[in-house]
Scaffold this active site. Structure first.
Site, PDB file in Angstrom:
ATOM      1  CG  ASP B 183      -1.553   1.207   1.175  1.00 48.87           C
ATOM      2  OD1 ASP B 183      -2.316   1.555   0.019  1.00 48.87           O
ATOM      3  OD2 ASP B 183      -2.587   0.995   1.863  1.00 48.87           O
ATOM      4  CE  LYS B 186      -1.445   3.657  -3.846  1.00 47.56           C
ATOM      5  NZ  LYS B 186      -1.458   3.161  -2.697  1.00 47.56           N
ATOM      6  CG  ASP B 211      -5.153  -0.476  -1.023  1.00 45.92           C
ATOM      7  OD1 ASP B 211      -6.670  -0.854  -1.926  1.00 45.92           O
ATOM      8  OD2 ASP B 211      -4.822   0.224  -0.285  1.00 45.92           O
ATOM      9  CG  ASN B 212      -4.521   2.046  -3.241  1.00 50.86           C
ATOM     10  OD1 ASN B 212      -4.386   2.380  -2.693  1.00 50.86           O
ATOM     11  ND2 ASN B 212      -6.589   2.772  -3.848  1.00 50.86           N
ATOM     12  CD  GLU B 241      -8.126   4.957   0.548  1.00 52.28           C
ATOM     13  OE1 GLU B 241      -8.725   3.798  -0.545  1.00 52.28           O
ATOM     14  OE2 GLU B 241      -7.437   5.001  -0.003  1.00 52.28           O
TER      15      GLU B 241
END
Lengths: 846, 259
Positions: B183, B186, B211-212, B241
Site C-alpha cells: 500500500d 503505486k 491495494d488501489n 476508501e
C-alpha cells in the site's frame, strides 16, 4: 441436397449441429457424403436383401476377409488380361484395381465397426414399409438399367429378381473387370462378396444420414462418422458398374463440380456485399448496436449511389457533353470582377470562382429546351431528377421500414433465449482462425447482451424514485435544449446585424460565429444529455432512443435556424434581383444607344459574356451554402475523430507509462463509440443532401465520397481507438427507429425544397428554368410541345380538383382499411402465440 | 476577440465534466485542498492531526475501536489514504483464510493497515511493516503501541522498500514471507514484487495483496502479474476508501512460481 448443406452454415439450425463439423472441415469429404445422400435410394434396397439373409449374416461376415485377398489377386490379373473387354481403358482398369484394394482394407473396417452402429441401423431399417422398398427398388432398377441394356427386361422385379439382378451385375462386372480367368467355383463367392460390400456401403451411408439422431456421446459419433465416411469414400465408386460406369463417374463428378460451383458462387455473393467483413469484425468486438450504425451507413451509401447515378447520369453528364461550353453565355462565365481570384484554392474551397460556374451548380445550366443531337430535354430532365430523387428516397425508406416491421413480427424471440444462443451460435463455415476468434468474441458479447437484457427484465426498483428522476432528467434536457436554442437564436440575430453592417469590418470569429456555435453545441450537448440520461436508469437500448430523440431535437433546431437564415437571404437576393433587372434594361439601352443608334434591326452586339451584368442567382447561393455546410460538417466529423478518438487514444496509451494514475481505467480512458451522435449526424447530413441536391447537383457525389471515406475512417477509428461500451446491448429493432427518424427528416427537408420550387420565381438569368415564372411550368410546357394535344386535355381533366379529391379520399379510405386489417392480423398472431405457449405449458406439466 | 456566444457554447461541456467527474472533484477537494489548507492553518501535519484525534477519542488497547476512530476522522474531517473499512474487510478475510506466519506490509503510513492486520494475525505470527517517511513512521509507531501490539508481533522498519527488501533476510532474519500487503507508492508495486521474487522471499503459495490497483491504479503491476505465469491473479472490486462512488480494487496474487 444443396439446400441442406447451405443451411449448415446457418448456425440457427440446431439439428445440424452434431454432424456439421465433418461436412465443413474438408470440402471434399463433404461432397462425397453429399453424393452418398444422392444415392440414398439404393440404401433401403440393400436393407431388404439384408432382411432375406438376416440369418446367415454372421457367416458372411466372417468370410470376406479371406476371400477378399483372392479378389485382390484376381483383380491384378484381370487388369492385364481383359483390360479391353469393353470400352474400359487402362485407366478404368486401374481405378477398379484401386477399388478392390481398398475394399480389402475396408472389409476389416466393416467387421470392426459391425458391433455398434450398424446393428442398430439395420434394426431400424427393417421396419421400413414395403411400398417404400418397392418404389426405391424401381428406382434402383432404373439406375442399373441405364448402364446395362440386357437388364432392361427385368426392370420390374420383386425382391428375388432383384437379388438375381445383383448377381448378374456382379458377373458382368467380373467379366469386364477381373474375374473371367478365374474358376467357376469362386464366382458365387465374389458375387456374394460384392453384394456384401455394397450392402455395407449403403449401411454406412444410411448411418451417416441418421447419425445425428443417435443418442451417443459426441466422441463416439465423431469416430463412427469418420470411419463411415472413409469407407464410403473408398467404395462408393464401385457401386455404379459395367457399361454405365464411365457415364456414372462423369455424372458424379459433374454433380460434385456443380455443388462446388454453387458453394463458390454463394461465397462470391457474400464477398460482393461491400464491407461485410469489416462490419462483422466490428460486430464481434462491439456488439450489434455499433454494427447497426455501420449497416445503416452502408445502406445510406447505397441510396446515395443511386441518387448520385441519377443526378450524374441525367443532369451533369448531358450538360457537360452536349450543353453549350464554358464561356459561351454570361451564366457560364466567371464575371470580370472575380476572374483574378477564380482559380485560387481558397476560392475553390469555398465553392465559388470556377466551381460556381460549372455543372456543379444550378446556375450554370441553360434554359434551352433541348440540347445536343439527342434533343435531350435538359430543363425537364433537371426537374424530373429533382423530384425523382425525393420520390425515390421516400419510396425506399418506406419500403425498408415496412420490411423491417415485418421481420419484427415473426419469431418467438423471448423464450429459450439462452438455449438458442448456447446451442446454435457457432458458425461451422468459419475457416480461418482469425474469424473464429472474432466469432468467439461475438458469441461472448451476445451472451453479455442477453444477460443484460434478462437482468433488466427481472429488476425491481423503487418506482417513485425512478419516475421522479426521469421527470427531472427530462426537465434538465429541456432546459439544455431551450438554452442552446436561445444561444443559436442570439447568434443568428447578431450575425444578421453584422451582415447589415458589412462583414469586412469584422474578424474571422465574428464571421464564423454561427457555424462555430452550432458545431460546438452539436458536439457538447449530446455529452450533457448522456450524463443526464444516467439519472434515468433505463435499459441501454431505451436510453439510446431517448438520447437519439433529444439530439434529434437539438439538431432540428440547428437545421431550421439555418434554413430560416437562408430564407432571409433568399428574400434579400430577390429584391436585389429586381434592382439588377432594372439596371440591365438601362445598361442594354445604353449599349444600343452608344454603338448603333436608331437601328432597331441591328444584329446583337458582341459583348464578352464576362462583362454582362447579372443577377444574384439565389439558387446557386442556396446550393453553395448546402455544399459548404456538408463539407464543413464532414471536416468537423473527421477532425473530431482524429482529435477526440485518435489523439486521445495515443495519449492514453503512451502516457500511461509515466502518469501518476491509471489513464486507461481512470479519467480520460479510451472513448466509446457514440452511436446516437453518429447516427444522427448521418441522418441530418442526408437531410441536407435532400434539401440541397436540387440546387447543387454535385451534392450526392460529395456525399457518396464522404460516406465512402467515413466508412473506412470510422471502421478504423472504432477498431483502433474505441473501447466497447460497458454494457454491450443488442440493437434489435432500433434500425426501424433510425428509419423512422430518417423518414421524418426526409419529410422535413422536402418541405423547404418544395416550398422554394413552388412559390419562389426562378432567377431570370441563370438555371434551366430561367424565364419562367415558376419552376414546375416546365411540365406544362413539355405537355404542350412534346405530347399530342389530347394528352394535354386528358391531363387537364385529370388534374381537375373534382377528380383529385375523390381519389385522395379513396386513398385515405384504403389506407385506413389496410391498417385495420393488419391490426387484426397482428392480434390474431398474438392470440396464436399465446395458444402455443399455453399448449407447451400444458405439455410440460403433463 | 472570442465572442461571448462561443464561450457560452462551452458551458454544456463544462457542466458535463462537472457532473461526470464530481466524485473525483470532491476527492480532490477533501484529500488535497483541505489537507493543504489545514496544514497551513495549524502548522501540524495531517498524520499528526489524525493521531491527536485518535488519541483523544479512541480506547487504548482496542484495535477495532482505534480503526473505527480513524474512519470517523476520515469521514468527518479529512481524507486519509489508508486501506479503509471496506477494503479492510477483504484484507482481514483473506488474512484469516491464509493464516500466515510471516506478514510483510509495504507502506505503513499511519498504521491503519498494520493495526488491522495485526489484530487478525494468528498467534505467534509476525508482521513486518516498512515505511520510508520517518514522520509517518513515528506516528505509526505510536498508533501501533496504542493498539497494544509489541515488537514481538509488529516490527516497524523505517526505510525505502527497495533498500529494506534485500536486507530482510540478513538484518531481520526473515526466511520467507507468506503474506505481502502493498500500500505504498503505486509505481513501486512492480519493482518491489520483482525484488521479492529475486531474493526468494516469497514462500510457496504466498499471497500478495496490492491495494488501489484500479484507482489510482497500477496497470503495469497488474499486467505483469497476469502475464508472467507465476501468479494466479484476482482483483477484488470495491470502492475507494471513504469515497463510495469511486471504484477501486485489491489485487490478490497467489504465488505459484516457487516450484
Amino acid at each position: 441436397n444443396f439446400f441442406y448443406f447451405s443451411q449448415c452454415g446457418n448456425f440457427v439450425n440446431t439439428l445440424f449441429l452434431l454432424t456439421n463439423p465433418y461436412f465443413t472441415c474438408t470440402c471434399f469429404r463433404f461432397l462425397i457424403t453429399d453424393v452418398s445422400e444422392v444415392n440414398n435410394e439404393e440404401d433401403s434396397a440393400a436393407e431388404n436383401q439384408e432382411n432375406d439373409r438376416g440369418a446367415d449374416k454372421e457367416r458372411k461376415r466372417a468370410k470376406p476377409r479371406t476371400r477378399r485377398g483372392h479378389g485382390r489377386g484376381r483383380a491384378r490379373h484381370g487388369g492385364e488380361e481383359d483390360g479391353d473387354d469393353e470400352d474400359g481403358t487402362r485407366r478404368a482398369g486401374q481405378r477398379r484395381q484401386r477399388n478392390r484394394r481398398g475394399r480389402g482394407r475396408a472389409g476389416n473396417e466393416g467387421s470392426d465397426s459391425e458391433g455398434d452402429p450398424t446393428k442398430a441401423r439395420k434394426n431400424q431399417a427393417n421396419q421400413k414399409s414395403k411400398e417404400d422398398d418397392e418404389q426405391e427398388e424401381d428406382e434402383k432398377g432404373g439406375k442399373s438399367g441405364k448402364g446395362k441394356n440386357e437388364k432392361k427386361q427385368d426392370k420390374k422385379v420383386d425382391k428375388k429378381g432383384k437379388k438375381e439382378k445383383a448377381n448378374k451385375k456382379k458377373k458382368d462386372k467380373k467379366k469386364s473387370g477381373s474375374g473371367s480367368g478365374s474358376d467357376s467355383e469362386e464366382e458365387p463367392i465374389t458375387e456374394e462378396e460384392l453384394a456384401k460390400l455394397k450392402e455395407e456401403v449403403e449401411e454406412k451411408k444410411k448411418l451417416i444420414a441418421t447419425l445425428r439422431n443417435k443418442p451417443w456421446k459426441m466422441k463416439k459419433k465423431l469416430s463412427v462418422l469418420k470411419e463411415a465416411q472413409l469407407f464410403v469414400e473408398k467404395f462408393e465408386g464401385a457401386l455404379g458398374k459395367g457399361k454405365g460406369k464411365k457415364f456414372y463417374a462423369y455424372k458424379v463428378m459433374m454433380t460434385k463440380k456443380w455443388m462446388k460451383f454453387q458453394r463458390d458462387f454463394e461465397n462470391f455473393k457474400t464477398a460482393c456485399i461491400p464491407w461485410e467483413m469489416k462490419i462483422k469484425e466490428i460486430e464481434s468486438h462491439f456488439g450489434s448496436s455499433v454494427a447497426s450504425y455501420f449497416i445503416f451507413l452502408r445502406w445510406m451509401y447505397g441510396i446515395n449511389m443511386i441518387l448520385f447515378g441519377l443526378t450524374f447520369g441525367l443532369v451533369m453528364i448531358p450538360e457537360a457533353l452536349m450543353g453549350k461550353p464554358y464561356g459561351s453565355l454570361p451564366r457560364k462565365t466567371v464575371p470580370r470582377a472575380e476572374e483574378a481570384t477564380a482559380m485560387n484554392f481558397a476560392t475553390l474551397w469555398d465553392f465559388s470562382g470556377f466551381a460556381q460556374y460549372s455543372v456543379l451548380f444550378y446556375g450554370y445550366y441553360n434554359n434551352q429546351r433541348t440540347i445536343g443531337w439527342l434533343k435531350f430535354r435538359m430543363p425537364l430532365s433537371y426537374f424530373l431528377v429533382g423530384v425523382g430523387t425525393i420520390g425515390y428516397s421516400f419510396m425506399i425508406v418506406i419500403r425498408t421500414m415496412a420490411r423491417n416491421a415485418n421481420e419484427d413480427g415473426g419469431g418467438d424471440d423471448t423464450s429459450f433465449n439462452f438455449s438458442w444462443k448456447m446451442f446454435t451460435s457457432w458458425d461451422y463455415l468459419i475457416g480461418n482462425p482469425e474469424t473464429a476468434d472474432n466469432k468467439f468474441a461475438s458469441i461472448t458479447t451476445s451472451f453479455k447482451e442477453a444477460i443484460v437484457e434478462e437482468q433488466e427484465s427481472r429488476k425491481e426498483e423503487n418506482i417513485h424514485l425512478t419516475r421522479f428522476l426521469r421527470v427531472l432528467a427530462n426537465f434538465l434536457a429541456l432546459c439544455t435544449l431551450a438554452g442552446s436554442g436561445y444561444l443559436i437564436f442570439f447568434v443568428v440575430r447578431r450575425s444578421q446585424k453584422f451582415a447589415l453592417e458589412g462583414l469586412e469590418n469584422y474578424g474571422w470569429w465574428e464571421r464564423n460565429e454561427v457555424n462555430m456555435v452550432m458545431s460546438l453545441l452539436g458536439m457538447f450537448c449530446p455529452t450533457l444529455f448522456d450524463v443526464i440520461s444516467s439519472l434515468e436508469n433505463y435499459h441501454p437500448r431505451i436510453a439510446l432512443r431517448w438520447q437519439l430523440g433529444r439530439i434529434f431535437a437539438l439538431f432540428l433546431g440547428n437545421l431550421y435556424t439555418f434554413i430560416i437564415a437562408l430564407m432571409d437571404e433568399i428574400n434579400l437576393k430577390l429584391e436585389e434581383e429586381k434592382i439588377v433587372k432594372y439596371n440591365m434594361t438601362i445598361w442594354e439601352a445604353s449599349l444600343y444607344n452608344g454603338t448603333i443608334p436608331e437601328n432597331s434591326t441591328a444584329p446583337p452586339i458582341q459583348v464578352d459574356p464576362a462583362d454582362v451584368p447579372r443577377g444574384p442567382c439565389w439558387e446557386t447561393m442556396v446550393g453553395q451554402e448546402f455544399v459548404r455546410l456538408t463539407v464543413s460538417d464532414t471536416m468537423t466529423t473527421y477532425i473530431t475523430i482524429l482529435i477526440g478518438d485518435f489523439l486521445r487514444a495515443v495519449f492514453v496509451r503512451f502516457f500511461n507509462y509515466c502518469w501518476c494514475w491509471d489513464l486507461e481505467y481512470g479519467f480520460p480512458s479510451y472513448s466509446e463509440f457514440d452511436i446516437s451522435g453518429n447516427v444522427l449526424g448521418l441522418i441530418f447530413n442526408q437531410g441536407m443532401i435532400w434539401m440541397g441536391s436540387f440546387y447543387a447537383p454535385c451534392l450526392p457525389a460529395i456525399n457518396v465520397f464522404r460516406l465512402h471515406t467515413s466508412m473506412y475512417l470510422q471502421c478504423w477509428a472504432v477498431m483502433c481507438c474505441n473501447v466497447p461500451q460497458e454494457r454491450v446491448f443488442k440493437a434489435s429493432r432500433s434500425n426501424n427507429f433510425y428509419m423512422a427518424m430518417l423518414l421524418f427528416i426526409l419529410f422535413l427537408s422536402t418541405l423547404p425544397a418544395v416550398y422554394t420550387i413552388v412559390s419562389i420565381p426562378p432567377s431570370f438569368d441563370c438555371g434551366p428554368f430561367s424565364g419562367k415564372t415558376r419552376m414546375f411550368e416546365v411540365i406544362s410546357e413539355t405537355l404542350e410541345h412534346d405530347f399530342p394535344s389530347w394528352f394535354g386535355k386528358v391531363f387537364g381533366y385529370a388534374s381537375n380538383p373534382g377528380l383529385i379529391l375523390p381519389f385522395i379520399l379513396l386513398m385515405v379510405l384504403s389506407i385506413y382499411y389496410l391498417n385495420a386489417t393488419s391490426k387484426s392480423y397482428k392480434e390474431a398472431n398474438l392470440e396464436l402465440k399465446k395458444k402455443l405457449q399455453s399448449m407447451r405449458q400444458k405439455n410440460k406439466n403433463c | 476577440m472570442v465572442s461571448p456566444a462561443i464561450a457560452l457554447a462551452f458551458l454544456p461541456f463544462l457542466i458535463t465534466l462537472l457532473i461526470r467527474y464530481r466524485h473525483y472533484l470532491v476527492l480532490l477537494y477533501r484529500a488535497v485542498l483541505l489537507g493543504w489548507l489545514q496544514d497551513r492553518l495549524t502548522g501540524v501535519p495531517r498524520e499528526q492531526r489524525a493521531f491527536q484525534y485518535v488519541l483523544t477519542h479512541a480506547i487504548p488497547g482496542d484495535p477495532q475501536h482505534i480503526l473505527h476512530t480513524f474512519d470517523q476522522w476520515s469521514y468527518h474531517c479529512e481524507h486519509l489514504s489508508c486501506v479503509g473499512p471496506l477494503k479492510g474487510k477483504i484484507v482481514e478475510k483473506l488474512l484469516c483464510e491464509r493464516a500466515p506466519r510471516t506478514v510483510l506490509e509495504l507502506g505503513t503510513y499511519c498504521g491503519y493497515g498494520t493495526v488491522l492486520m495485526a489484530a487478525a494475525l494468528p498467534p505467534a505470527a509476525r508482521l513486518y511493516t516498512v515505511e520510508p517517511n520517518p514522520q509517518h513512521a513515528s506516528v505509526a509507531e505510536k498508533v501501533i503501541r496504542l493498539a497494544g501490539f509489541d515488537e514481538q508481533t509488529v516490527e516497524l522498519i523505517v526505510g525505502h522498500s527497495e533498500e529494506v527488501i534485500p536486507q530482510l533476510r540478513e538484518q531481520h532474519g526473515v526466511q520467507s514471507v507468506d503474506f505481502v500487503f502493498m500500500d505504498h507508492w503505486k509505481r513501486c508495486y512492480l519493482r518491489d514484487l520483482q525484488l521479492l521474487e529475486e531474493h526468494g522471499l516469497l514462500a510457496d503459495r504466498a499471497t500478495v495483496l496490492a491495494d488501489n490497483v484500479v484507482f489510482p491504479g497500477a496497470p503495469h503491476f497488474l499486467q505483469y502479474a497476469k502475464t508472467c505465469g507465476k501468479y494466479r491473479c484476482r482483483v477484488h472490486r470495491a470502492s475507494l476508501e471513504y469515497c463510495r462512488a469511486i471504484p477501486d480494487g485489491i489485487a490478490e496474487l497467489c504465488y505459484t512460481g516457487a516450484r
